[in-house]
Scaffold this motif. Structure first.
Motif, PDB file in Angstrom:
ATOM      1  N   ARG A  19       0.826  -1.207   0.000  1.00 50.52           N
ATOM      2  CA  ARG A  19       0.000   0.000   0.000  1.00 50.52           C
ATOM      3  C   ARG A  19       0.866   1.266   0.000  1.00 50.52           C
ATOM      4  O   ARG A  19       0.604   2.217  -0.726  1.00 50.52           O
ATOM      5  CB  ARG A  19      -0.904  -0.019   1.240  1.00 50.52           C
ATOM      6  N   ASP A  28      -3.427   5.392  -6.629  1.00 48.91           N
ATOM      7  CA  ASP A  28      -4.425   5.216  -5.586  1.00 48.91           C
ATOM      8  C   ASP A  28      -4.554   3.717  -5.286  1.00 48.91           C
ATOM      9  O   ASP A  28      -4.754   2.931  -6.212  1.00 48.91           O
ATOM     10  CB  ASP A  28      -5.770   5.778  -6.077  1.00 48.91           C
ATOM     11  N   PRO A  29      -4.420   3.325  -4.013  1.00 49.38           N
ATOM     12  CA  PRO A  29      -4.507   1.890  -3.686  1.00 49.38           C
ATOM     13  C   PRO A  29      -5.807   1.244  -4.169  1.00 49.38           C
ATOM     14  O   PRO A  29      -5.846   0.043  -4.441  1.00 49.38           O
ATOM     15  CB  PRO A  29      -4.445   1.861  -2.154  1.00 49.38           C
ATOM     16  N   GLU A  30      -6.848   2.056  -4.299  1.00 42.05           N
ATOM     17  CA  GLU A  30      -8.137   1.526  -4.749  1.00 42.05           C
ATOM     18  C   GLU A  30      -8.088   1.114  -6.225  1.00 42.05           C
ATOM     19  O   GLU A  30      -8.892   0.308  -6.655  1.00 42.05           O
ATOM     20  CB  GLU A  30      -9.205   2.605  -4.505  1.00 42.05           C
ATOM     21  N   SER A  31      -7.145   1.669  -6.963  1.00 50.32           N
ATOM     22  CA  SER A  31      -7.177   1.497  -8.423  1.00 50.32           C
ATOM     23  C   SER A  31      -6.273   0.391  -8.950  1.00 50.32           C
ATOM     24  O   SER A  31      -6.192   0.187 -10.153  1.00 50.32           O
ATOM     25  CB  SER A  31      -6.807   2.822  -9.104  1.00 50.32           C
ATOM     26  N   VAL A  32      -5.563  -0.316  -8.050  1.00 45.65           N
ATOM     27  CA  VAL A  32      -4.684  -1.401  -8.516  1.00 45.65           C
ATOM     28  C   VAL A  32      -4.841  -2.656  -7.660  1.00 45.65           C
ATOM     29  O   VAL A  32      -5.222  -2.584  -6.485  1.00 45.65           O
ATOM     30  CB  VAL A  32      -3.185  -0.987  -8.511  1.00 45.65           C
ATOM     31  N   LEU A  33      -4.532  -3.785  -8.276  1.00 46.87           N
ATOM     32  CA  LEU A  33      -4.433  -5.048  -7.541  1.00 46.87           C
ATOM     33  C   LEU A  33      -2.953  -5.390  -7.423  1.00 46.87           C
ATOM     34  O   LEU A  33      -2.154  -5.016  -8.275  1.00 46.87           O
ATOM     35  CB  LEU A  33      -5.157  -6.175  -8.277  1.00 46.87           C
ATOM     36  N   THR A  42      -3.254  -9.110  -0.783  1.00 48.92           N
ATOM     37  CA  THR A  42      -3.815  -7.858  -0.277  1.00 48.92           C
ATOM     38  C   THR A  42      -2.701  -6.822  -0.145  1.00 48.92           C
ATOM     39  O   THR A  42      -1.526  -7.179  -0.066  1.00 48.92           O
ATOM     40  CB  THR A  42      -4.478  -8.073   1.097  1.00 48.92           C
ATOM     41  N   VAL A  58      -7.026  -1.757 -12.265  1.00 50.35           N
ATOM     42  CA  VAL A  58      -8.351  -2.400 -12.321  1.00 50.35           C
ATOM     43  C   VAL A  58      -9.224  -1.804 -13.416  1.00 50.35           C
ATOM     44  O   VAL A  58     -10.145  -2.444 -13.891  1.00 50.35           O
ATOM     45  CB  VAL A  58      -9.105  -2.372 -10.964  1.00 50.35           C
ATOM     46  N   VAL A  59      -8.931  -0.568 -13.828  1.00 46.50           N
ATOM     47  CA  VAL A  59      -9.719   0.046 -14.895  1.00 46.50           C
ATOM     48  C   VAL A  59      -9.196  -0.448 -16.235  1.00 46.50           C
ATOM     49  O   VAL A  59      -8.023  -0.315 -16.534  1.00 46.50           O
ATOM     50  CB  VAL A  59      -9.629   1.584 -14.864  1.00 46.50           C
TER      51      VAL A  59
ATOM     52  N   HIS B   3     -12.929  -5.848   1.119  1.00 50.93           N
ATOM     53  CA  HIS B   3     -11.655  -6.131   0.469  1.00 50.93           C
ATOM     54  C   HIS B   3     -10.925  -7.305   1.095  1.00 50.93           C
ATOM     55  O   HIS B   3     -10.046  -7.886   0.498  1.00 50.93           O
ATOM     56  CB  HIS B   3     -10.773  -4.889   0.466  1.00 50.93           C
ATOM     57  N   TYR B 209     -17.417  -3.791  -6.859  1.00 54.31           N
ATOM     58  CA  TYR B 209     -16.341  -2.834  -7.111  1.00 54.31           C
ATOM     59  C   TYR B 209     -15.565  -3.313  -8.339  1.00 54.31           C
ATOM     60  O   TYR B 209     -15.439  -4.518  -8.557  1.00 54.31           O
ATOM     61  CB  TYR B 209     -15.379  -2.788  -5.918  1.00 54.31           C
ATOM     62  N   GLU B 210     -15.019  -2.351  -9.061  1.00 55.01           N
ATOM     63  CA  GLU B 210     -14.226  -2.718 -10.239  1.00 55.01           C
ATOM     64  C   GLU B 210     -13.068  -3.639  -9.847  1.00 55.01           C
ATOM     65  O   GLU B 210     -12.720  -4.569 -10.575  1.00 55.01           O
ATOM     66  CB  GLU B 210     -13.684  -1.448 -10.902  1.00 55.01           C
ATOM     67  N   ARG B 211     -12.488  -3.413  -8.679  1.00 49.75           N
ATOM     68  CA  ARG B 211     -11.368  -4.270  -8.276  1.00 49.75           C
ATOM     69  C   ARG B 211     -11.847  -5.690  -7.978  1.00 49.75           C
ATOM     70  O   ARG B 211     -11.074  -6.622  -8.039  1.00 49.75           O
ATOM     71  CB  ARG B 211     -10.575  -3.673  -7.115  1.00 49.75           C
ATOM     72  N   ALA B 214     -12.094  -7.363 -11.444  1.00 51.29           N
ATOM     73  CA  ALA B 214     -10.726  -7.619 -11.909  1.00 51.29           C
ATOM     74  C   ALA B 214     -10.123  -8.793 -11.145  1.00 51.29           C
ATOM     75  O   ALA B 214      -9.441  -9.645 -11.719  1.00 51.29           O
ATOM     76  CB  ALA B 214      -9.862  -6.368 -11.734  1.00 51.29           C
ATOM     77  N   LYS B 241     -13.954   8.397 -12.025  1.00 49.99           N
ATOM     78  CA  LYS B 241     -13.552   7.184 -11.314  1.00 49.99           C
ATOM     79  C   LYS B 241     -12.364   7.474 -10.387  1.00 49.99           C
ATOM     80  O   LYS B 241     -12.319   6.994  -9.259  1.00 49.99           O
ATOM     81  CB  LYS B 241     -13.167   6.083 -12.311  1.00 49.99           C
ATOM     82  N   THR B 242     -11.424   8.253 -10.884  1.00 47.29           N
ATOM     83  CA  THR B 242     -10.260   8.607 -10.071  1.00 47.29           C
ATOM     84  C   THR B 242     -10.690   9.387  -8.831  1.00 47.29           C
ATOM     85  O   THR B 242     -10.245   9.107  -7.713  1.00 47.29           O
ATOM     86  CB  THR B 242      -9.270   9.451 -10.905  1.00 47.29           C
ATOM     87  N   ASN B 245     -12.385   7.124  -6.411  1.00 45.09           N
ATOM     88  CA  ASN B 245     -11.432   6.236  -5.745  1.00 45.09           C
ATOM     89  C   ASN B 245     -10.714   6.955  -4.605  1.00 45.09           C
ATOM     90  O   ASN B 245     -10.420   6.360  -3.571  1.00 45.09           O
ATOM     91  CB  ASN B 245     -10.416   5.681  -6.746  1.00 45.09           C
ATOM     92  N   GLN B 246     -10.414   8.233  -4.813  1.00 44.96           N
ATOM     93  CA  GLN B 246      -9.799   9.012  -3.725  1.00 44.96           C
ATOM     94  C   GLN B 246     -10.743   9.051  -2.537  1.00 44.96           C
ATOM     95  O   GLN B 246     -10.338   8.887  -1.386  1.00 44.96           O
ATOM     96  CB  GLN B 246      -9.476  10.433  -4.188  1.00 44.96           C
ATOM     97  N   GLU B 248     -13.052   6.889  -1.818  1.00 47.13           N
ATOM     98  CA  GLU B 248     -13.118   5.541  -1.245  1.00 47.13           C
ATOM     99  C   GLU B 248     -11.908   5.250  -0.351  1.00 47.13           C
ATOM    100  O   GLU B 248     -12.041   4.644   0.718  1.00 47.13           O
ATOM    101  CB  GLU B 248     -13.195   4.507  -2.375  1.00 47.13           C
ATOM    102  N   THR B 249     -10.733   5.699  -0.801  1.00 48.79           N
ATOM    103  CA  THR B 249      -9.513   5.468  -0.022  1.00 48.79           C
ATOM    104  C   THR B 249      -9.598   6.193   1.318  1.00 48.79           C
ATOM    105  O   THR B 249      -9.226   5.656   2.363  1.00 48.79           O
ATOM    106  CB  THR B 249      -8.284   5.939  -0.830  1.00 48.79           C
ATOM    107  N   LYS B 255     -18.246   4.400  -2.054  1.00 45.43           N
ATOM    108  CA  LYS B 255     -18.727   4.143  -3.420  1.00 45.43           C
ATOM    109  C   LYS B 255     -20.005   3.314  -3.389  1.00 45.43           C
ATOM    110  O   LYS B 255     -20.977   3.638  -4.067  1.00 45.43           O
ATOM    111  CB  LYS B 255     -17.630   3.429  -4.235  1.00 45.43           C
TER     112      LYS B 255
END
Ligand code: SF4
Ligand SMILES: [Zn+2]
Lengths: 62, 309
Positions: A19, A28-33, A42, A58-59, B3, B209-211, B214, B241-242, B245-246, B248-249, B255
């Motif tokens: 993280r 942003d941690p929300e946007s990647v795995l 995790t 993830v997008v 998560h 969630y998109e994640r 994925a 989306k960006t 996500n901010q 959400e973080t 979301k």
């Protein structure tokens, strides 16, 4: 320690969480795995020297 | 925390995900096991994951791929068709959930826009909009038309798309910023076949969630197209989306609650007065429902280009 994201390579120092590494890269941690040594994990995992780290955005798609 | 589902092994994550998909289908009364479902597949993670999950649940689900001819500067359309074909050939979807019957090989319909209509999407957009802006308006119009028409012609009662929570709230956010009350009134997990000639549209992944989608694609080793459409870069949806996500973080769960609270308010009739029913009639060329007086927007767009040619 090397991190791959969207076909680009980044170097960061080891012994930080995934993280924190993600944030250091400005992502942003929300946007990647997080995939470490081929295994999805995790983002609280601590990254060690020699780990093969891949961040998967993830997008995607249209 | 959702998560932490990631901490499950790949197999159990997959089971959780598929069960959640079924719950959404039932909760929003999307379709039954007797119905034939057409899945709009793009080769991306969401649509292939959706097709996979529906087949594992034992639904009769076939796929529709629309070849848009977007191959510049990267061979996006060709590569995504290849991934879609590979998914069907791989037989990955055969691994059915315990209690569901093994799915028979699904049908993949391919509609090749340049072959059928003489131009790629970027070409029709350039011809139509004189090179201004993105091809997304032409692309969206074409996709909606082809999906509805093929579903009806082939006897499907339901069209399923892979829209996830992040997709839905990006649109919701945009419509809220502009107070597009008509759009808000019509944004829902299910758009019923309100009239003759329109197929029912459903979004079984709208609460994921998109994640999460994925993660499912990765956990199931689905080989999807990772690149985005070359025309998607810098679009407003991705910007929203960006931003979300901010949020959400900083505030986990935002979301999902944004979406679910919207659905609750909508369900209580908050936008009902804006849900005006448009007068539709058959397009004089193709017969598809349209609000335009003579020819539908699709026929007009593709015809105009023929005159320009
Ligand atoms: S980004 Fe635009 S052009 Fe590309 S697939 Fe999506 S709508 Fe079509
Ligand atoms: Zn028409």
């Amino acid at each position: 320690m090397r991190i791959t994201y969207r076909d680009k390579q980044y170097e960061t120092k080891p012994n930080i969480t995934a993280r924190d590494a993600i944030k250091k890269l400005g992502l942003d941690p929300e946007s990647v795995l997080v995939v470490v040594n081929g295994k999805l994990t995790t983002d609280d995992v601590v990254l060690r020297e020699g780990d093969e780290v891949k961040l998967v955005a993830v997008v995607s798609g249209g | 925390m959702r998560h932490h589902k990631l901490a499950l092994c790949a197999e159990h994550y997959g089971e959780w995900f598929v069960a959640q998909t079924e719950r959404a289908i039932e909760k929003y009364r999307m379709f039954s096991r007797d119905e034939r479902v057409l899945v709009a597949v793009s080769g991306g993670k969401d649509s292939l994951a959706l097709w996979d999950a529906l087949l594992r649940l034992g639904y009769h689900a076939d796929g529709l791929y629309i070849a848009l001819g977007i191959n510049d500067p990267i061979p996006y359309s060709d590569a995504s068709l290849e991934k879609t074909r590979k998914f069907v050939d791989s037989g990955e979807w055969r691994v059915a959930k315990d209690d569901a019957p093994l799915a028979p090989r699904p049908t993949l319909y391919i509609v090749d826009i340049p072959a059928a209509y003489g131009k790629t999407i970027p070409e029709i957009a350039r011809a139509k909009m004189r090179g201004q802006g993105r091809p997304c308006a032409a692309c969206g119009l074409t996709k909606r038309y082809v999906m509805n028409r093929l579903a009806l012609e082939k006897g499907y009662t339901v069209l399923a798309t892979g829209h996830n929570l992040d997709d839905e709230i990006a649109v919701l956010f945009q419509n809220t910023l502009r107070w597009q009350t008509g759009y808000l009134a019509r944004q829902a997990p299910v758009l019923p076949a309100s009239r003759e000639g329109l197929v029912k549209k459903v979004k079984p992944f709208c609460r994921f969630y998109e994640r999460e989608t994925a993660t499912y694609a990765l956990a199931r080793s689905i080989d999807y197209i990772y690149d985005e459409c070359p025309h998607a870069g810098g679009n407003l949806t991705n910007f929203y989306k960006t931003l979300l996500n901010q949020l959400e973080t900083e505030s986990p769960g935002s979301k999902l609650s944004f979406y679910l609270e919207f659905l609750r308010a909508r369900g209580e009739g908050a936008f009902e007065q804006f849900n005006r029913v448009e007068e539709l009639h058959a397009c004089e060329l193709c017969g598809q429902p349209t609000s335009a007086p003579e020819r539908c927007a699709f026929c007009r767009m593709w015809n105009v280009s023929r005159i320009v040619e």
